[in-house]
Design an enzyme around this catalytic site. Structure first.
Site, PDB file in Angstrom:
ATOM      1  N   GLU A  71       0.838  -1.205   0.000  1.00  0.00           N
ATOM      2  CA  GLU A  71       0.000   0.000   0.000  1.00  0.00           C
ATOM      3  C   GLU A  71       0.872   1.254   0.000  1.00  0.00           C
ATOM      4  O   GLU A  71       1.211   1.790   1.067  1.00  0.00           O
ATOM      5  CB  GLU A  71      -0.935   0.034   1.215  1.00  0.00           C
ATOM      6  CG  GLU A  71      -2.100  -0.928   1.143  1.00  0.00           C
ATOM      7  CD  GLU A  71      -3.071  -0.750   2.309  1.00  0.00           C
ATOM      8  OE1 GLU A  71      -2.702  -0.075   3.304  1.00  0.00           O
ATOM      9  OE2 GLU A  71      -4.190  -1.287   2.244  1.00  0.00           O
TER      10      GLU A  71
ATOM     11  N   GLU B 240      -6.320  -7.284  -0.578  1.00  0.00           N
ATOM     12  CA  GLU B 240      -6.688  -7.014   0.816  1.00  0.00           C
ATOM     13  C   GLU B 240      -8.032  -6.317   0.851  1.00  0.00           C
ATOM     14  O   GLU B 240      -8.257  -5.339   0.144  1.00  0.00           O
ATOM     15  CB  GLU B 240      -5.612  -6.148   1.491  1.00  0.00           C
ATOM     16  CG  GLU B 240      -5.863  -5.880   2.970  1.00  0.00           C
ATOM     17  CD  GLU B 240      -4.737  -5.047   3.585  1.00  0.00           C
ATOM     18  OE1 GLU B 240      -3.560  -5.329   3.278  1.00  0.00           O
ATOM     19  OE2 GLU B 240      -5.038  -4.102   4.342  1.00  0.00           O
TER      20      GLU B 240
END
Length: 456
Positions: free
Chosen positions: A295, A382
């Site tokens: 991320e 995710e």
């Protein structure tokens, strides 16, 4: 008397013209309305919404019906299904049984064949589930191009890797060795440096998830930056990842090797060395999927994130020319539209989109739609049914999570749900006391029942 209203939305072959039929019943019974949601000639998708019409809360519900000969339910979600011949019973799971006055919940299923439910009951009370007008125009025998059927089902035998083999990117989706579309579904580990027990590293647990949850892929979220993670203890972190890889090979499932970092541009050389080494030793395996940056924060795609990916992908491709590489996108892997404007060159590249359903909704899916229209292949490595902090408040937003599940299914987007660990967050899949070796039917926590039902 506590009564329920049952509202069903069924993709019924005989109603493809969009007809809706509402069947009047006594006030103490239920009403049922049938409408088209999705159909593809050889089957349809149905959804059942259960509503508590009383002023008194209820603690559980049960819906039963029969299907005519030649039709069967192939898959269901958001309810516990039991089957006896042609008779199907759906009861609530732990998170959707309690309904306040006027509250609703829903479950869905896929039917092979065109037969519609008969002999319907809700909590034992008979309700009418027949009716509807037959359209004067015959229904089409193939699905509309804008609403594709579910992902091509795999062969019924063998492990996931035995069934699918070497994966590749085909257009905006993932395909198996024969060119059929594949949607992998599985779970992610906790940050490996912070997991409460080695759930993700246990081979028995992995086999149990494969056999009981239909898990096809596990994500090894190797923390990089915090104390105790890769940069401060590389030998421990690497050993954890390699254990998960070797277990995935033994269990015949796919494994995502995730460089779980937020500012990976600061340790690019370490990432290049890590992925280059693992690609040399494991890149020949069809099981492995590389995720080079979990991320990225709010960094420029073209100025920061893309150059990092180019360097790491080059190191991987020097030893592994064909396994899929998943690329994180800016703003916690949300800005897939920015990546679509300037994608990397190369084959078998996918891009990461992350969501948490209490925080992210239609506007983020619109970014995903834009990226797909531009030709990007997405992988949701995710997601959770809570807030973006992992669900610290314990709240779950399941209707929005179902919208995401439906969107991923329609677009053939593979996913791994956060996270295989014990704790109070919504997104912890296990409750205290869960054994490391699996057998977790009585240890599901938070959004776990929803995740598991959508893996099956």
């Amino acid at each position: 008397m506590r009564t329920l209203r049952l509202v069903t939305s069924l993709a019924v072959a005989g109603l493809l013209a969009g007809a809706v039929a509402t069947i009047a019943t006594p006030a103490s019974a239920a009403t049922a309305a049938f409408s088209v949601t999705n159909s593809w000639g050889s089957g349809y998708q149905g959804q059942v919404t259960v509503t508590n019409d009383t002023s008194t809360p209820i603690s559980g519900w049960r819906v039963e019906f029969d299907l005519p000969a030649g039709s069967r339910i192939a898959q269901s979600w958001n309810a516990q299904q039991t089957t006896a011949g042609s008779h199907y019973t759906f009861s609530n799971v732990s998170w959707n049984g309690a309904l306040g006055a006027g509250a609703s919940t829903s479950f869905g299923f896929l039917v092979e064949g065109s037969g519609t439910p008969v002999n319907c009951t809700v909590n034992g009370a008979s309700v009418s589930c027949s009716g509807g007008t037959t359209p004067t125009t015959p229904p089409p025998t193939t699905p509309p191009p804008t609403t594709p059927p579910p992902t091509t089902p795999p062969p019924s035998t063998g492990t996931p890797v035995e069934r699918y083999g070497q994966l590749r990117v085909c257009g905006t989706t993932m395909c198996d060795r024969s060119g059929a579309r594949v949607q992998l579904r599985g779970v992610s580990s906790m940050w490996l440096n912070w997991e409460t027990a080695p759930y993700a590293e246990n081979l028995s647990a992995l086999r149990w998830m494969r056999d009981n949850w239909n898990l096809q892929v596990i994500r090894a979220a190797m923390g990089v930056e915090p104390a105790g993670a890769y940069l401060s203890d590389p030998n421990k972190a690497r050993a954890q990842v390699e254990t998960i890889i070797n277990n995935a090979v033994s269990a015949g499932v796919y494994v995502i090797v995730d460089w779980h970092a937020h500012e990976a541009q600061n340790n690019r050389s370490q990432a290049v060395a890590f992925f280059g080494d693992l690609a040399r030793r494991y890149g020949h395996l069809p099981n492995v999927i590389w995720e080079t940056w979990n991320e990225p924060l709010q960094f420029s795609w073209t100025g920061v994130v893309k150059p990092y990916h180019q360097a790491v992908v080059s190191a991987i491709r020097a030893a592994d020319p064909d396994n899929i590489v998943v690329l994180g996108t800016p703003t916690w892997s949300q800005d897939v539209d920015a990546a679509a404007a300037s994608p990397l060159s190369g084959a078998n590249l996918m891009y990461t989109l992350h969501f948490y359903s209490c925080t992210h909704g239609a506007s983020l899916r619109a970014k995903g739609d834009a990226a797909i229209r531009a030709g990007l292949a997405l992988f949701v490595t995710e997601w959770g049914a809570g807030n973006a902090d992992g669900g610290l408040d314990g709240r779950a937003c399941l209707p929005e999570a179902q919208s995401w599940i439906d969107w991923m299914r329609a677009n053939g987007i593979s996913w791994t749900a956060w996270k295989l660990d014990v704790g109070t967050d919504t997104t912890n899949l296990l409750s205290p006391g869960a054994p490391v070796t699996g057998g977790w039917n009585n240890y599901l926590h938070g959004h776990a029942p929803f995740v598991v039902s959508n893996m099956r």
